[in-house]
Design a protein around this motif. Sequence first.
Motif, mmCIF file in Angstrom:
data_model
loop_
_atom_site.group_PDB
_atom_site.id
_atom_site.type_symbol
_atom_site.label_atom_id
_atom_site.label_comp_id
_atom_site.label_asym_id
_atom_site.label_seq_id
_atom_site.Cartn_x
_atom_site.Cartn_y
_atom_site.Cartn_z
ATOM 1 N N LEU A 258 0.834 -1.196 0.000
ATOM 2 C CA LEU A 258 0.000 0.000 0.000
ATOM 3 C C LEU A 258 0.874 1.253 0.000
ATOM 4 O O LEU A 258 0.656 2.186 -0.773
ATOM 5 N N GLU A 261 2.298 1.654 -3.386
ATOM 6 C CA GLU A 261 1.284 2.040 -4.358
ATOM 7 C C GLU A 261 0.930 3.512 -4.211
ATOM 8 O O GLU A 261 0.713 4.215 -5.193
ATOM 9 N N LEU A 262 0.882 3.982 -2.979
ATOM 10 C CA LEU A 262 0.503 5.373 -2.738
ATOM 11 C C LEU A 262 1.703 6.309 -2.852
ATOM 12 O O LEU A 262 1.562 7.514 -2.697
ATOM 13 N N GLY A 263 2.871 5.740 -3.063
ATOM 14 C CA GLY A 263 4.037 6.574 -3.277
ATOM 15 C C GLY A 263 4.674 7.120 -2.022
ATOM 16 O O GLY A 263 5.421 8.092 -2.090
ATOM 17 N N PHE A 264 4.405 6.505 -0.870
ATOM 18 C CA PHE A 264 5.028 7.001 0.348
ATOM 19 C C PHE A 264 6.483 6.547 0.463
ATOM 20 O O PHE A 264 7.289 7.168 1.123
ATOM 21 N N THR B 115 -0.108 10.181 -6.181
ATOM 22 C CA THR B 115 0.912 9.376 -6.843
ATOM 23 C C THR B 115 0.381 8.753 -8.117
ATOM 24 O O THR B 115 0.955 8.927 -9.201
ATOM 25 N N LEU B 129 6.736 10.236 -6.120
ATOM 26 C CA LEU B 129 6.688 9.784 -4.729
ATOM 27 C C LEU B 129 6.091 10.889 -3.871
ATOM 28 O O LEU B 129 6.193 12.070 -4.209
#
Lengths: 428, 427
Positions: A258, A261-264, B115, B129
Amino acid sequence: MGASNIARGQIVKGISYLVLELSFIFYLIWRGIDDLAGLATLGTKEQEMVYNEAKGIYEVVKGDNSMIMLLLGITAIFVVAFFAIVWKANLKSAIAAQEYKASGKKVPGIIDDIRSLFDSNLHKLLLSIPIIGLIITTVLPLFYMILMAFTNYNMTHQPPGKLFTWVGLENFRIMLMSADKLGYTFWRIFEWTLIWAVMATFSNYFLGMFLAILINSKGIKGKGFWRTIFVISVAVPSFVTLLVIRIMMNDHGALNILLMELGFTSKSIPFFTNPDIARITVILVNLWIGIPHTMLITTGILVNIPSELYESARIDGAGPVKSFLHITMPYMIFITTPYLITNFIFNINNFNAIYFLTGGGPSTLEYFKGAGKTDLLVTWLYRLTVESWDYCYAATIGIVIFLISAAGSLIVYRKSASYRKEEEFSNG
Amino acid sequence: MDKKTTTLNQRYCNFIPLSGLLLTLSIFLPFFKVKDSQISKSMLKLFVMFADDRALFEKSRMLQIIILLMASSVVFVLAASVFCMLCRKRISALLSLTAFLFASLSAVVILFTVTSAVNASGLIEGKFLVRFLGSGYWSYFILSFTGLVFSMLTCRISPGYIVLTVLSVIWLVPIAWIVMISFRAEPGSYTSYFFPKKFTLDNYITLLTDNSQFHYVKWFINTTIVAAASCLLTSIIVLSTSYTLSRLRFKGRKRFMDILLVLGMFPGFMSMIAVYYILKGLGITQSLLALIMVYSGGAAMKYYIAKGFFDTIPKSLDEAAYIDGATKWYVFTRITIPLSKPIIMYTLLEAFMIPWADYIFASVIMGDKYENYTLALGLFLMLDRANIATWYTRFAAGAVLVSIPIAILFIALQKYYSASLTGSVKG
């Protein structure tokens, strides 16, 4: 034994004393003496392979089994102790019977004795089952394990193949005072256990209390609704939660996926494989489990704080922060000290939180037989017993854990209000 | 002053337009910034681009939504702030409350969607990101929440709701997740995506009917039997011990309490090996009876909470009964027990939960006798390296089923749970 009771008319009582005495003598002859002697030696004959010429093969000749001997020896001690108690009771009841006779009163028969169990001797009736249960499942096994700490019952001394014997304080010396790998591991794990217990107990306590205060504060409506949300997580058995969280936070687990996927994050976070992150993770996850629990317990106490205290504080011009510091906190700490202590001991022994999350890992070669960086003393104890059969070291750790918990808590507990002032509640 | 304004908290009123105006300024700061390719775009720039040439954003509908969300929330907040400055009425406070609520919700939505939105749009090369988000976004994020807090304070609504909502999400997500996984059609432990593609009931059906490898139903029955029996036994032991220690006076009472306390400080399963051999001596290892004995045997050590409760029941009740000629047994069963409903419920509940969730003792005692396993053991087994690939989603189903009875019990009985620690008679 028992003659005195029979002579004075307490037939049933007298006969039962007699039967107990006879069976004790029989036990001593049949087993007891041998068992007690075995306790001293822990076996002398080692199992060996002897060539049987008639059959032309090597045969196993059974030797002594140190472990069974230790267990039987302890049982023998308990039987002797039990008999000593019976003997003392016998003397007492004989004297009592004589006194009844001398003063000319009717000597109580068996029916009177049974009746007294429901009245003046109610404590004997009510405590009988708890004490029997305690002795069989707790006291006897504990003695056995405590004695084991003074033997060399480790991986290389496994009955029935090998004997083990008394070594005195050797295990404690290796564990606590030597530069051995075992000693090194012990102190590192000991440090982490204390850090963990302090962090886990206090973070849960204060944050849980904060949540309880928040939900109970004046402006919040639907208190039951909010409470229920958090109670759901208490209601899920902790092993389920822990296993689920372990899967979620795995290197390729849902949380990492997750987050990516969310780019954290661009690569997965080693929640359980990096020693430092793993330690932080277990503390945080423990918060997830512990906070609702504390919230539930402190809610009841918060509701009971006399509201006049707050009223008068408000009239004196105290703000919410001040009344929290001077009313809520002292009151809560006063009431919950025993809870705090039990919680601290619980966390020192918090097997589930570590074992289900990390299994003690990440394990490291610096430590004795692959113990891990998040291993607590208890999980290490478990691994020493189940994985490497080093029972004597496990028992030693058990005693050390006991000393830690006992030292602190007995003092605090005896000083705490609920112990000292037990009479005051009901009389006041 | 008219009635409506008195309900407003004027102290915080000025902060609403302040955070609103600051929020508006954040559109000039860089919304995102990619260090490697030197791309930096402010919100204003994005709005202009969007208005200028919609084709630029054709590839990513999500990005269009994000831009619309931002633009509308900024306009909305600005309008509310101005309105708030002009007239200090309840209506304007409520208006700004909605505006800031909208803005902060959009901020959260943006955080979680930006994102994939940017990646799909092709605005930048390479992967986007979250840490590329710049000061523009973060000031928008923080100010929208600050504004929300101030509007709530002005309307005399506790800002605690925000904290509670965030916490609820944290506490509910893992639970929701496991429920979701239990309905997932794709097997296997790891998928490269978060949300399942297909849902099914098969996991539950297989779990309950397929007994070739795991006996889930049997385990469930085992656990229920063990938990119920030891719950009953434990409660009897705990209640009689704590009553005796609280109410009856006899020689050695304090010493007995100390002994119990000391015994309780040894790690419980330090003795499990010895317990195992004792049970073996009695010939009952690997049986449910052994488990029941182990769980309830040491129950006397948990006397203190119940004792604390009994201590609070007024002694005068007992004394009155004694004067009337009641025996101690009568007082215990007819007077004390009926007054102790909360602590009885608490004891029963705790005594039920412990065997329901225990792993260590069960694993030592049961060894490899699968059909006598309890749920904790069985579920742990499903996550074994050999089984996890096929049993992962069924594990989730099993975990959900385990939790339901306890959850129902707990929610129904929670009021006793906290009442038991506060004593019997109020005031």
